[in-house]
Every structure is written in structure tokens, then in C-alpha cells.
Design a protein around this motif. Structure first.
Motif, mmCIF file in Angstrom:
data_model
loop_
_atom_site.group_PDB
_atom_site.id
_atom_site.type_symbol
_atom_site.label_atom_id
_atom_site.label_comp_id
_atom_site.label_asym_id
_atom_site.label_seq_id
_atom_site.Cartn_x
_atom_site.Cartn_y
_atom_site.Cartn_z
ATOM 1 N N PHE A 112 0.822 -1.200 0.000
ATOM 2 C CA PHE A 112 0.000 0.000 0.000
ATOM 3 C C PHE A 112 0.863 1.259 0.000
ATOM 4 C CE2 PHE A 112 -2.612 -3.219 2.201
ATOM 5 C CZ PHE A 112 -3.714 -3.217 1.366
ATOM 6 N N GLY A 113 0.355 2.303 -0.610
ATOM 7 C CA GLY A 113 0.956 3.614 -0.477
ATOM 8 C C GLY A 113 2.054 3.927 -1.480
ATOM 9 N N PHE A 114 2.510 5.175 -1.420
ATOM 10 C CA PHE A 114 3.603 5.672 -2.247
ATOM 11 C C PHE A 114 4.926 5.536 -1.490
ATOM 12 C CE2 PHE A 114 -0.148 7.968 -3.640
ATOM 13 C CZ PHE A 114 -0.021 8.041 -5.014
ATOM 14 N N ASP A 115 5.978 5.214 -2.226
ATOM 15 C CA ASP A 115 7.306 5.194 -1.618
ATOM 16 C C ASP A 115 7.608 6.591 -1.085
ATOM 17 O OD1 ASP A 115 10.191 5.331 -1.242
ATOM 18 O OD2 ASP A 115 10.283 3.451 -2.365
ATOM 19 N N ILE A 116 8.039 6.667 0.154
ATOM 20 C CA ILE A 116 8.275 7.955 0.790
ATOM 21 C C ILE A 116 9.270 8.818 0.010
ATOM 22 C CG2 ILE A 116 10.091 7.069 2.320
ATOM 23 C CD1 ILE A 116 8.947 8.997 4.488
ATOM 24 N N GLU A 117 10.165 8.177 -0.717
ATOM 25 C CA GLU A 117 11.164 8.930 -1.473
ATOM 26 C C GLU A 117 10.552 9.746 -2.613
ATOM 27 O OE1 GLU A 117 14.293 6.347 -2.725
ATOM 28 O OE2 GLU A 117 14.725 5.625 -0.694
ATOM 29 N N GLY A 118 9.338 9.383 -3.040
ATOM 30 C CA GLY A 118 8.718 10.111 -4.144
ATOM 31 C C GLY A 118 7.534 10.970 -3.759
ATOM 32 N N VAL A 119 7.175 10.984 -2.475
ATOM 33 C CA VAL A 119 5.955 11.692 -2.064
ATOM 34 C C VAL A 119 6.093 13.200 -2.196
ATOM 35 C CG1 VAL A 119 4.417 12.186 -0.120
ATOM 36 C CG2 VAL A 119 5.156 9.833 -0.571
ATOM 37 N N ALA A 120 7.230 13.733 -1.802
ATOM 38 C CA ALA A 120 7.404 15.189 -1.902
ATOM 39 C C ALA A 120 7.268 15.653 -3.348
ATOM 40 C CB ALA A 120 8.762 15.597 -1.335
ATOM 41 N N ASP A 121 7.880 14.938 -4.283
ATOM 42 C CA ASP A 121 7.772 15.303 -5.692
ATOM 43 C C ASP A 121 6.327 15.197 -6.176
ATOM 44 O OD1 ASP A 121 10.462 15.823 -5.883
ATOM 45 O OD2 ASP A 121 10.975 13.839 -6.673
ATOM 46 N N LEU A 122 5.605 14.172 -5.733
ATOM 47 C CA LEU A 122 4.195 14.010 -6.108
ATOM 48 C C LEU A 122 3.390 15.239 -5.701
ATOM 49 C CD1 LEU A 122 1.670 12.280 -6.967
ATOM 50 C CD2 LEU A 122 1.596 11.502 -4.583
ATOM 51 N N VAL A 123 3.517 15.628 -4.436
ATOM 52 C CA VAL A 123 2.726 16.750 -3.929
ATOM 53 C C VAL A 123 3.183 18.070 -4.537
ATOM 54 C CG1 VAL A 123 2.086 18.032 -1.848
ATOM 55 C CG2 VAL A 123 2.222 15.529 -1.769
ATOM 56 N N LEU A 124 4.484 18.316 -4.536
ATOM 57 C CA LEU A 124 5.003 19.607 -4.989
ATOM 58 C C LEU A 124 4.785 19.832 -6.481
ATOM 59 C CD1 LEU A 124 8.382 19.729 -3.010
ATOM 60 C CD2 LEU A 124 6.202 20.792 -2.398
ATOM 61 N N ASN A 125 4.868 18.767 -7.274
ATOM 62 C CA ASN A 125 4.797 18.922 -8.720
ATOM 63 C C ASN A 125 3.399 18.754 -9.318
ATOM 64 O OD1 ASN A 125 7.583 19.369 -8.874
ATOM 65 N ND2 ASN A 125 8.006 17.175 -9.050
ATOM 66 N N HIS A 126 2.475 18.164 -8.529
ATOM 67 C CA HIS A 126 1.167 17.849 -9.122
ATOM 68 C C HIS A 126 -0.030 18.414 -8.364
ATOM 69 C CE1 HIS A 126 2.943 15.166 -12.100
ATOM 70 N NE2 HIS A 126 3.739 14.727 -11.133
ATOM 71 N N PHE A 127 0.098 18.692 -7.065
ATOM 72 C CA PHE A 127 -1.026 19.214 -6.296
ATOM 73 C C PHE A 127 -1.017 20.745 -6.344
ATOM 74 C CE2 PHE A 127 -1.903 15.511 -3.124
ATOM 75 C CZ PHE A 127 -1.763 14.595 -4.140
ATOM 76 N N GLY A 128 -2.196 21.334 -6.390
ATOM 77 C CA GLY A 128 -2.288 22.782 -6.286
ATOM 78 C C GLY A 128 -2.671 23.468 -7.587
ATOM 79 N N LYS A 129 -2.900 24.761 -7.500
ATOM 80 C CA LYS A 129 -3.358 25.559 -8.636
ATOM 81 C C LYS A 129 -2.380 25.464 -9.806
ATOM 82 C CE LYS A 129 -5.922 28.889 -5.820
ATOM 83 N NZ LYS A 129 -6.070 30.324 -5.430
ATOM 84 N N ALA A 130 -2.975 25.440 -11.009
ATOM 85 C CA ALA A 130 -2.223 25.400 -12.268
ATOM 86 C C ALA A 130 -1.411 24.125 -12.434
ATOM 87 C CB ALA A 130 -1.323 26.625 -12.388
ATOM 88 N N LYS A 131 -1.754 23.083 -11.664
ATOM 89 C CA LYS A 131 -1.065 21.800 -11.793
ATOM 90 C C LYS A 131 -2.065 20.722 -12.167
ATOM 91 C CE LYS A 131 2.614 23.238 -8.674
ATOM 92 N NZ LYS A 131 3.307 23.041 -7.404
ATOM 93 N N SER A 132 -1.564 19.548 -12.520
ATOM 94 C CA SER A 132 -2.441 18.504 -13.065
ATOM 95 C C SER A 132 -3.502 18.033 -12.077
ATOM 96 C CB SER A 132 -1.598 17.317 -13.535
ATOM 97 O OG SER A 132 -0.857 16.759 -12.453
ATOM 98 N N LEU A 133 -3.188 18.073 -10.784
ATOM 99 C CA LEU A 133 -4.148 17.648 -9.750
ATOM 100 C C LEU A 133 -4.589 18.867 -8.948
ATOM 101 C CD1 LEU A 133 -2.282 14.399 -8.621
ATOM 102 C CD2 LEU A 133 -4.186 14.573 -10.249
#
Length: 476
Positions: free
Chosen positions: A175-196
């Protein structure tokens, strides 16, 4: 029989309410007549007591916290209703669980969705009600984004994290995302003007298999490090949820637990007579004439349970000497947990009626109960507690009898307890067998309606006076 060759007992811890019920067999027979066998009987008071244990620990550290009852551990609505008055929340793992909680008036901020499989229907319900959804994978991220766009609403989400480092290795989970990639997931994809852009990041979630305080402490520190990194880029971590799996103790004596394991090992090696059905090793086996494996059951005796276990996690220090609790408080994060079994400790028991007795071709007494193996079963290899027998007629000077309890499914493996149980007399048809402390994961987690058998009825014991009456039991 020589003492050294006797069956090892495993005497369970019990609560006074259980004995009060067992001392009223006439009432139990009335309930059986009305509702059938088996019966699951619950009592709500220990549920509140268990929560208070956790609440007291969190308050001693002055931590903002939320204890969420893991709904999957027991399907009774009564426990969900109890969370409303206590301040608890509810961890839901299906559409029906979430729908019921909403209909019962549980506040959205006290609910979370952690389902392993999240349908669009479930996600729509969560988004419409502003309930946090714990994301497990990229496909879920895209599905939640799609639903949120369709509803023209933002979705509150947490990210499930795995792959924590412990003693030089990664702790595996499917289950879940590898912790090593979570920051990139949130920073690069979550929020305004981003894919998510419809996903509103709220927090971090993890759940670890096993029962290691140190592993949980390390995972919590690494989650706090992740929260710090995200915070530097403007993504506030409002909560860290460390899941469940906090130990409880089922047994009165540690010595009995140690003796049972030793005797089981000897039996598997052929150095002691069999103490389980067909000498099943419950995780132990002989490979190339050597004993291999480990016990594949819940660790039924524990001295670091509930509050002690939680305190061990919160006081766990990193290399800088900072405790988890100090860091949680300094970062202004709400600490969450999702206990199931431990909140249900001492809240339930399962009672079944004896239907037949027979000897098999090996000379073993088999006692058939009007229930099946799914009605007292979890992922553990066996339920290792001695049952109580309510005999209609107690016989003096009866020779001790050893039995296996069997169930109603047409399967060779429908053996309700794999342990052979020593009794002071052979149960008679109509006698009752009581399995205690079964509310957490044992009653409902794998229960099925195969053979078109009815599911077991669930009753709540609500005593009004010293005498136990039929009217003291309310169907759930």
C-alpha cells in the motif's frame, strides 16, 4: 495422564460483564431460541474505557489528536454511534461504511476514507461531504481529480506513505507511495495550475504490519521530516495518521503463552503428542529434519499494550534526541491513529450451541457447533484462547475429555479452534460454548453466508439491574 504430556492451557482475560452473562444461562437459551446460533454479544463500556486510555496518553503530551475507530474491525452500528458522544472519529473502508457514518450524523472532520479499493461512487460521496480521502496510488489521484472536476468541488486528501527506512532496509508494504517520491508528487502535481489542481493536500498516512514500537517511531520521524520539507514549499501538513496495530493482551499468564509455544514446537518435532488438529504447526514446520518458521498467529500475550505501546511510540527519539511527541507539537500537527482491535478489547463474545459429538477415525472427540469457521476467524492462523463451556448438567467425577470443535461448513478444514481443548466433561447436545474477546476482527471480518446460512445476530448487552434479563439485550 502424566503432567508433562498434558495439553497446554491458554486462560483468557475476561471482564465482569462477560461472567455476568455466562452466569445467566436461561437468558442465553432464550436469546438462542429467538435469534439462533451463534450469537455475538457486545458491551459498550470497555470501548469507552479503551478510548480513554489513548486519550489520556495524548493529553499527557498536550498533543492535538484524533482517534479514529477502524470500522472494518466490527460491523456493529452501536460502536459507530458510541464514537459520537466520545469525541472519536471513524476510519471507513467502503461506501456502505462511509454512508452509514454520514447518516448517523458523524461530523465530516471526524471521518476518513482509507479503502483499499475506492470506487467512483465512494469518492463522490466523500468529496460531496468534504471528507478526507487517503490516496494510495496515481490512478486514485487521477480518479479523485476527475470526480472533483465533475462536481466542481475541491477534494481533501492525505497521502499514504510506505517504504520507510529501518536499520538499513525498506519496510515493505503493498500500500501507499514510496516515501522517497511523495514530496515530488505533492510539490509537482497538487495545487493551482497543476495537473491535480482539485486535490487539497491535508496530511500523511501510514500503516505498518507487525507490532514494533521502534518501526512506528522511525516511520513517524520520517513522516515529520517529510512534513517539514513540504511545509517549506507552502504545503501545510495538518495531520499525520499512524494507522492501527497497537497491541492488546488476551491472556492471564505469560508463562502459559511461553509453555504453549514450546509445546507446539516439540509436537511438530515429534517430541510431544499432538496438541493441534493433525499436528498443524501454526507457522512451524519440519524442513530437512530441522524446525523452521515462526508462530503465525497474533501474539496473544503482551505486556506493552494500548497506552504503554502508544507512549513508547510518542516518546521514541531520533538521532538528535528529539521525541516524536516533541516534534509533533513543535510542528503544530494533529496526530491521528486508527485502532480497531484495541478499541474493541473486552467488548464482545461469541456463543454457539453444541449440535453433536462423535469420535473420528483416529479416536479424537469432535464436538460440532452450530456456527462455521468464518464466524470466528481473522488472518491469524488460529484463535488461541480457551473457551468457556456452559453445561446444562454438571457431572461430578466425570473423566476429563479432550476435544476439537468443528463447524457447519462441508469442509474438512472447518475446525473452529485448531488447538485440542481439555474439558472436565464431554459437552452434551444443547450445551453452550463461549469464545471470549472476539469483537475485534474475529466476528465479522471473514463472515460469509455460504450454504445460505444466516449471518450471526449481533446483540448489545445493556444491563438495567443485577439480574440479567432477555430485555437487557438489544439487537444491532
Amino acid at each position: 495422564m502424566k503432567a508433562k504430556n498434558q495439553l497446554p492451557p491458554l486462560t483468557p482475560l475476561t471482564s465482569p460483564w462477560m461472567h455476568k452473562v455466562m452466569q445467566s444461562p436461561t437468558t442465553i437459551y432464550q436469546l438462542m431460541e429467538e435469534y439462533g446460533s451463534p450469537l455475538n454479544i457486545h458491551h459498550i463500556a470497555p470501548f469507552f474505557n479503551n478510548y480513554t486510555e489513548y486519550k489520556t496518553v495524548f493529553e499527557s503530551y498536550d498533543l492535538k489528536h484524533l482517534v479514529l475507530f477502524a470500522r472494518k474491525a466490527n460491523k456493529c452500528q452501536g460502536f459507530v454511534e458510541a464514537t459520537k458522544s466520545s469525541g472519536m472519529g471513524v476510519d471507513t473502508a467502503s461506501y456502505q461504511e462511509l454512508k452509514q457514518c454520514i447518516e448517523l450524523g458523524i461530523q465530516p472532520e471526524k471521518l476518513v476514507v482509507t479503502a483499499a479499493i475506492k470506487s467512483r461512487k465512494l469518492i463522490e460521496l466523500a468529496v460531496k461531504n468534504s471528507i478526507v480521502i487517503i490516496l494510495d496510488n496515481n490512478d486514485e489521484c487521477e480518479l479523485v481529480q476527475s470526480v472533483a472536476e465533475q462536481l466542481n468541488m475541491d477534494a481533501k486528501v492525505g497521502v499514504r506513505v510506505s517504504g520507510f527506512s529501518f536499520k538499513g532496509s525498506k519496510l515493505y508494504s503493498r500500500f501507499g507511495f514510496d516515501i522517497e517520491g511523495v514530496a515530488d508528487l505533492v510539490l509537482n502535481h497538487f495545487g493551482k495550475a497543476k495537473s491535480l489542481n482539485r486535490l487539497v493536500y491535508c496530511g500523511i498516512h501510514f500503516h505498518l504490519n507487525g507490532y514494533s514500537i521502534d518501526q512506528r517511531g522511525e516511520a513517524l520521524h520520517q513522516s515529520l521530516d517529510l512534513a517539514l520539507r513540504l511545509g517549506l514549499s507552502g504545503y501545510k501538513t495538518h495531520f499525520i495518521d499512524m494507522g492501527g496495530g497497537l497491541l492488546i493482551n488476551y491472556l492471564k499468564k505469560k508463562s502459559q503463552w511461553t509453555h504453549f509455544i514450546q509445546t507446539l514446537q516439540l509436537a511438530v518435532q515429534g517430541k510431544h503428542r499432538e496438541i493441534t488438529f493433525q499436528n498443524q504447526g501454526l507457522g512451524f514446520s519440519m524442513i530437512e529434519e530441522k524446525l523452521q518458521g515462526e508462530l503465525n498467529t497474533y501474539p496473544y500475550f503482551n505486556d506493552k499494550t494500548k497506552a504503554v505501546f502508544l507512549n513508547g511510540i510518542l516518546s521514541y527519539s531520533n538521532r538528535a534526541g528529539q521525541s516524536c511527541a516533541d516534534r509533533i507539537k513543535a510542528q503544530g500537527i494533529e496526530i491521528r491513529m486508527e485502532p480497531g482491535r484495541s478499541l474493541l478489547d473486552q467488548t464482545g463474545m461469541t456463543i454457539a450451541k453444541v449440535i453433536f459429538r462423535k469420535k473420528d477415525t483416529l479416536g479424537n472427540w469432535l464436538v460440532g457447533l452450530e456456527m462455521n469457521m468464518t464466524q470466528m476467524h481473522s488472518s491469524s492462523a488460529d484463535f488461541l484462547l480457551d473457551p468457556f463451556i456452559l453445561n446444562q448438567n454438571q457431572k461430578d467425577n466425570e473423566e476429563n475429555t479432550e476435544v476439537f470443535f468443528t463447524g457447519a461448513y462441508c469442509l474438512e478444514r472447518d475446525i473452529l479452534l485448531k488447538r485440542k481443548i481439555a474439558l472436565n466433561q464431554l459437552p452434551a447436545i444443547g450445551d453452550l460454548v463461549v469464545f471470549v474477546n472476539t469483537a475485534g476482527y474475529m466476528m465479522h471480518f471473514f463472515e460469509t453466508e455460504a450454504h445460505l446460512f444466516d449471518l450471526a445476530k449481533n446483540l448489545f448487552f445493556k444491563p438495567n439491574n443485577e439480574t440479567v434479563k432477555f430485555s437487557d439485550f438489544k439487537i444491532d
